[in-house]
Design a protein around this motif. Sequence first.
Motif, PDB file in Angstrom:
ATOM      1  N   THR A 116     -13.435 -28.336 -35.692  1.00 11.04           N
ATOM      2  CA  THR A 116     -14.690 -28.187 -36.427  1.00 11.04           C
ATOM      3  C   THR A 116     -14.450 -28.255 -37.929  1.00 11.04           C
ATOM      4  O   THR A 116     -15.234 -28.855 -38.677  1.00 11.04           O
ATOM      5  N   GLN A 117     -13.370 -27.644 -38.390  1.00  8.72           N
ATOM      6  CA  GLN A 117     -13.065 -27.680 -39.811  1.00  8.72           C
ATOM      7  C   GLN A 117     -12.808 -29.111 -40.276  1.00  8.72           C
ATOM      8  O   GLN A 117     -13.209 -29.502 -41.380  1.00  8.72           O
ATOM      9  N   ALA A 118     -12.154 -29.907 -39.447  1.00  6.76           N
ATOM     10  CA  ALA A 118     -11.935 -31.310 -39.791  1.00  6.76           C
ATOM     11  C   ALA A 118     -13.259 -32.056 -39.904  1.00  6.76           C
ATOM     12  O   ALA A 118     -13.419 -32.943 -40.750  1.00  6.76           O
ATOM     13  N   ALA A 119     -14.233 -31.687 -39.056  1.00 10.59           N
ATOM     14  CA  ALA A 119     -15.557 -32.304 -39.136  1.00 10.59           C
ATOM     15  C   ALA A 119     -16.256 -31.923 -40.435  1.00 10.59           C
ATOM     16  O   ALA A 119     -16.875 -32.759 -41.092  1.00 10.59           O
ATOM     17  N   PHE A 120     -16.150 -30.644 -40.829  1.00  9.93           N
ATOM     18  CA  PHE A 120     -16.738 -30.197 -42.089  1.00  9.93           C
ATOM     19  C   PHE A 120     -16.155 -30.986 -43.263  1.00  9.93           C
ATOM     20  O   PHE A 120     -16.868 -31.416 -44.162  1.00  9.93           O
ATOM     21  N   THR A 121     -14.844 -31.162 -43.232  1.00 13.57           N
ATOM     22  CA  THR A 121     -14.178 -31.894 -44.306  1.00 13.57           C
ATOM     23  C   THR A 121     -14.656 -33.341 -44.351  1.00 13.57           C
ATOM     24  O   THR A 121     -14.892 -33.903 -45.430  1.00 13.57           O
ATOM     25  N   ALA A 122     -14.817 -33.958 -43.173  1.00 10.12           N
ATOM     26  CA  ALA A 122     -15.278 -35.346 -43.117  1.00 10.12           C
ATOM     27  C   ALA A 122     -16.683 -35.482 -43.699  1.00 10.12           C
ATOM     28  O   ALA A 122     -16.984 -36.460 -44.395  1.00 10.12           O
ATOM     29  N   ILE A 123     -17.550 -34.502 -43.454  1.00  9.93           N
ATOM     30  CA  ILE A 123     -18.901 -34.540 -44.019  1.00  9.93           C
ATOM     31  C   ILE A 123     -18.846 -34.366 -45.533  1.00  9.93           C
ATOM     32  O   ILE A 123     -19.510 -35.087 -46.290  1.00  9.93           O
ATOM     33  N   GLN A 124     -18.042 -33.421 -45.989  1.00 13.35           N
ATOM     34  CA  GLN A 124     -17.932 -33.164 -47.427  1.00 13.35           C
ATOM     35  C   GLN A 124     -17.385 -34.367 -48.179  1.00 13.35           C
ATOM     36  O   GLN A 124     -17.721 -34.594 -49.345  1.00 13.35           O
ATOM     37  N   GLN A 125     -16.549 -35.163 -47.505  1.00 16.95           N
ATOM     38  CA  GLN A 125     -15.960 -36.355 -48.128  1.00 16.95           C
ATOM     39  C   GLN A 125     -16.765 -37.615 -47.815  1.00 16.95           C
ATOM     40  O   GLN A 125     -16.313 -38.721 -48.102  1.00 16.95           O
ATOM     41  N   ASN A 126     -17.949 -37.439 -47.219  1.00 19.81           N
ATOM     42  CA  ASN A 126     -18.834 -38.556 -46.871  1.00 19.81           C
ATOM     43  C   ASN A 126     -18.212 -39.527 -45.882  1.00 19.81           C
ATOM     44  O   ASN A 126     -18.554 -40.709 -45.842  1.00 19.81           O
ATOM     45  N   SER A 133     -17.547 -21.690 -12.099  1.00 20.04           N
ATOM     46  CA  SER A 133     -18.377 -20.570 -11.680  1.00 20.04           C
ATOM     47  C   SER A 133     -19.841 -20.924 -11.888  1.00 20.04           C
ATOM     48  O   SER A 133     -20.176 -22.022 -12.341  1.00 20.04           O
ATOM     49  N   GLU A 134     -20.733 -19.971 -11.588  1.00 17.47           N
ATOM     50  CA  GLU A 134     -22.130 -20.114 -11.961  1.00 17.47           C
ATOM     51  C   GLU A 134     -22.240 -20.049 -13.488  1.00 17.47           C
ATOM     52  O   GLU A 134     -21.350 -19.530 -14.158  1.00 17.47           O
ATOM     53  N   PRO A 135     -23.329 -20.579 -14.058  1.00 21.45           N
ATOM     54  CA  PRO A 135     -23.477 -20.540 -15.523  1.00 21.45           C
ATOM     55  C   PRO A 135     -23.412 -19.129 -16.073  1.00 21.45           C
ATOM     56  O   PRO A 135     -23.974 -18.194 -15.511  1.00 21.45           O
ATOM     57  N   MET A 136     -22.697 -18.982 -17.176  1.00 18.04           N
ATOM     58  CA  MET A 136     -22.575 -17.686 -17.836  1.00 18.04           C
ATOM     59  C   MET A 136     -23.668 -17.499 -18.870  1.00 18.04           C
ATOM     60  O   MET A 136     -24.291 -16.456 -18.966  1.00 18.04           O
ATOM     61  N   PHE A 137     -23.910 -18.531 -19.671  1.00 12.11           N
ATOM     62  CA  PHE A 137     -24.995 -18.501 -20.643  1.00 12.11           C
ATOM     63  C   PHE A 137     -25.267 -19.916 -21.120  1.00 12.11           C
ATOM     64  O   PHE A 137     -24.494 -20.828 -20.843  1.00 12.11           O
ATOM     65  N   SER A 138     -26.372 -20.100 -21.798  1.00 19.02           N
ATOM     66  CA  SER A 138     -26.707 -21.387 -22.396  1.00 19.02           C
ATOM     67  C   SER A 138     -26.587 -21.283 -23.906  1.00 19.02           C
ATOM     68  O   SER A 138     -26.915 -20.250 -24.492  1.00 19.02           O
ATOM     69  N   ILE A 139     -26.098 -22.333 -24.522  1.00 18.42           N
ATOM     70  CA  ILE A 139     -25.899 -22.324 -25.967  1.00 18.42           C
ATOM     71  C   ILE A 139     -26.862 -23.298 -26.631  1.00 18.42           C
ATOM     72  O   ILE A 139     -27.284 -24.280 -26.018  1.00 18.42           O
ATOM     73  N   ARG A 140     -27.208 -23.016 -27.854  1.00 25.27           N
ATOM     74  CA  ARG A 140     -28.021 -23.918 -28.654  1.00 25.27           C
ATOM     75  C   ARG A 140     -27.112 -24.767 -29.538  1.00 25.27           C
ATOM     76  O   ARG A 140     -26.103 -24.280 -30.066  1.00 25.27           O
ATOM     77  N   ARG A 141     -27.470 -26.013 -29.691  1.00 26.19           N
ATOM     78  CA  ARG A 141     -26.710 -26.924 -30.532  1.00 26.19           C
ATOM     79  C   ARG A 141     -27.326 -26.975 -31.936  1.00 26.19           C
ATOM     80  O   ARG A 141     -28.525 -26.780 -32.116  1.00 26.19           O
ATOM     81  N   ALA A 142     -26.477 -27.236 -32.895  1.00 29.72           N
ATOM     82  CA  ALA A 142     -26.932 -27.385 -34.276  1.00 29.72           C
ATOM     83  C   ALA A 142     -26.188 -28.549 -34.904  1.00 29.72           C
ATOM     84  O   ALA A 142     -25.171 -29.016 -34.381  1.00 29.72           O
ATOM     85  N   VAL A 143     -26.702 -29.023 -36.026  1.00 32.19           N
ATOM     86  CA  VAL A 143     -26.092 -30.148 -36.723  1.00 32.19           C
ATOM     87  C   VAL A 143     -25.813 -29.749 -38.170  1.00 32.19           C
ATOM     88  O   VAL A 143     -26.617 -29.071 -38.810  1.00 32.19           O
ATOM     89  N   ILE A 144     -24.644 -30.144 -38.664  1.00 32.71           N
ATOM     90  CA  ILE A 144     -24.265 -29.949 -40.062  1.00 32.71           C
ATOM     91  C   ILE A 144     -24.373 -31.288 -40.781  1.00 32.71           C
ATOM     92  O   ILE A 144     -23.834 -32.305 -40.308  1.00 32.71           O
ATOM     93  N   THR A 145     -25.062 -31.305 -41.913  1.00 35.62           N
ATOM     94  CA  THR A 145     -25.214 -32.522 -42.703  1.00 35.62           C
ATOM     95  C   THR A 145     -25.002 -32.209 -44.174  1.00 35.62           C
ATOM     96  O   THR A 145     -24.875 -31.042 -44.564  1.00 35.62           O
ATOM     97  N   GLN A 146     -25.010 -33.263 -44.984  1.00 30.25           N
ATOM     98  CA  GLN A 146     -24.932 -33.116 -46.438  1.00 30.25           C
ATOM     99  C   GLN A 146     -26.342 -32.993 -46.995  1.00 30.25           C
ATOM    100  O   GLN A 146     -27.037 -33.990 -47.170  1.00 30.25           O
ATOM    101  N   ASN A 147     -26.762 -31.751 -47.241  1.00 34.38           N
ATOM    102  CA  ASN A 147     -28.013 -31.488 -47.953  1.00 34.38           C
ATOM    103  C   ASN A 147     -29.207 -32.228 -47.349  1.00 34.38           C
ATOM    104  O   ASN A 147     -30.049 -32.785 -48.055  1.00 34.38           O
ATOM    105  N   LYS A 148     -29.284 -32.231 -46.006  1.00 37.12           N
ATOM    106  CA  LYS A 148     -30.396 -32.892 -45.326  1.00 37.12           C
ATOM    107  C   LYS A 148     -30.782 -32.101 -44.094  1.00 37.12           C
ATOM    108  O   LYS A 148     -29.950 -31.880 -43.209  1.00 37.12           O
ATOM    109  N   GLN A 149     -32.027 -31.678 -44.043  1.00 33.57           N
ATOM    110  CA  GLN A 149     -32.524 -30.953 -42.884  1.00 33.57           C
ATOM    111  C   GLN A 149     -32.862 -31.925 -41.765  1.00 33.57           C
ATOM    112  O   GLN A 149     -33.516 -32.937 -41.990  1.00 33.57           O
ATOM    113  N   ILE A 150     -32.408 -31.608 -40.544  1.00 32.42           N
ATOM    114  CA  ILE A 150     -32.691 -32.444 -39.376  1.00 32.42           C
ATOM    115  C   ILE A 150     -33.691 -31.715 -38.490  1.00 32.42           C
ATOM    116  O   ILE A 150     -33.427 -30.607 -38.016  1.00 32.42           O
ATOM    117  N   ASN A 151     -34.845 -32.325 -38.277  1.00 30.22           N
ATOM    118  CA  ASN A 151     -35.894 -31.700 -37.474  1.00 30.22           C
ATOM    119  C   ASN A 151     -36.024 -32.306 -36.083  1.00 30.22           C
ATOM    120  O   ASN A 151     -36.645 -31.702 -35.209  1.00 30.22           O
TER     121      ASN A 151
END
Length: 251
Positions: free
Chosen positions: A193-203, A138-156
């Motif tokens: 997504t939960q598997a990704a969170f776990t992978a980050i938490q386990q480095n 179909s035509e676009p419904m909406f646009s989404i913003r992306r974000a990044v999850i890291t270990q205690n590090k802000q990404i600018n």
Amino acid sequence: MRNTLLHNKAFKRVTRHAAWWLGSFLTLFWSLHAFSQTTSTSPNQTSSTTKPVTLKVGLPSYDMVPYSYQHQTPSGNVVSEGLLISMLDQVSANTGFNYQVKLYPTFSEVLSAFKRGELDLLVGVSATQERQEYMAFSEPMFSIRRAVITQNKQINDLGELASANLALEAGFALNDLLPKLLPGSRITTVSSTQAAFTAIQQNGVDAYIGDALALSALLREQPKDSLTLSVLPTCLQTTCISPFQRQASTA
């Protein structure tokens, strides 16, 4: 991908009107009028010989708040809710089709089921070149913003991830986009997504990139630790298309 599901004109017209309505958020007058011509009944009436079409809609079984999530009723039934489900309810009520949600363990398995012909319609999915070979969007419904999850590090800036080991969920559109934007990065495929969170938490990985709203909601459910959410610049904005259906014209 060969078309194995859209066998009759009414089925094609129903799915096409559903896609148009979700994409534009405009009045349903034209859509309902065309649908009534196809089925020889009004949207609010069902003839004795015509039954509403039931479309099979695929979703991952894990929660993607606020878009879709599941809960169990007191009677033991699993019910799907969320923004995408609310939109489907409105469309089905106004265009005269029914839908049945089918849940799969991962989003990648949802796409595979669609390719196999098990599903008729998906919602809230981004268009990619590969998907357009067997899906009609179909035509676009909406646009989404992306974000990044890291270990205690802000990404600018996205460049800070140029050589990072990034977790990406199998089947997501970012699997096509990120290697082009960050050719020096490494991609680790995860099932959810939960598997990704776990992978980050386990480095196991450096970061996970996903939908900002969904990641924010999921992060609130995590134990208080060093996970950090950073909203990325608009260069990673992805247009979300909803719904898409099996191509009626593929050979």
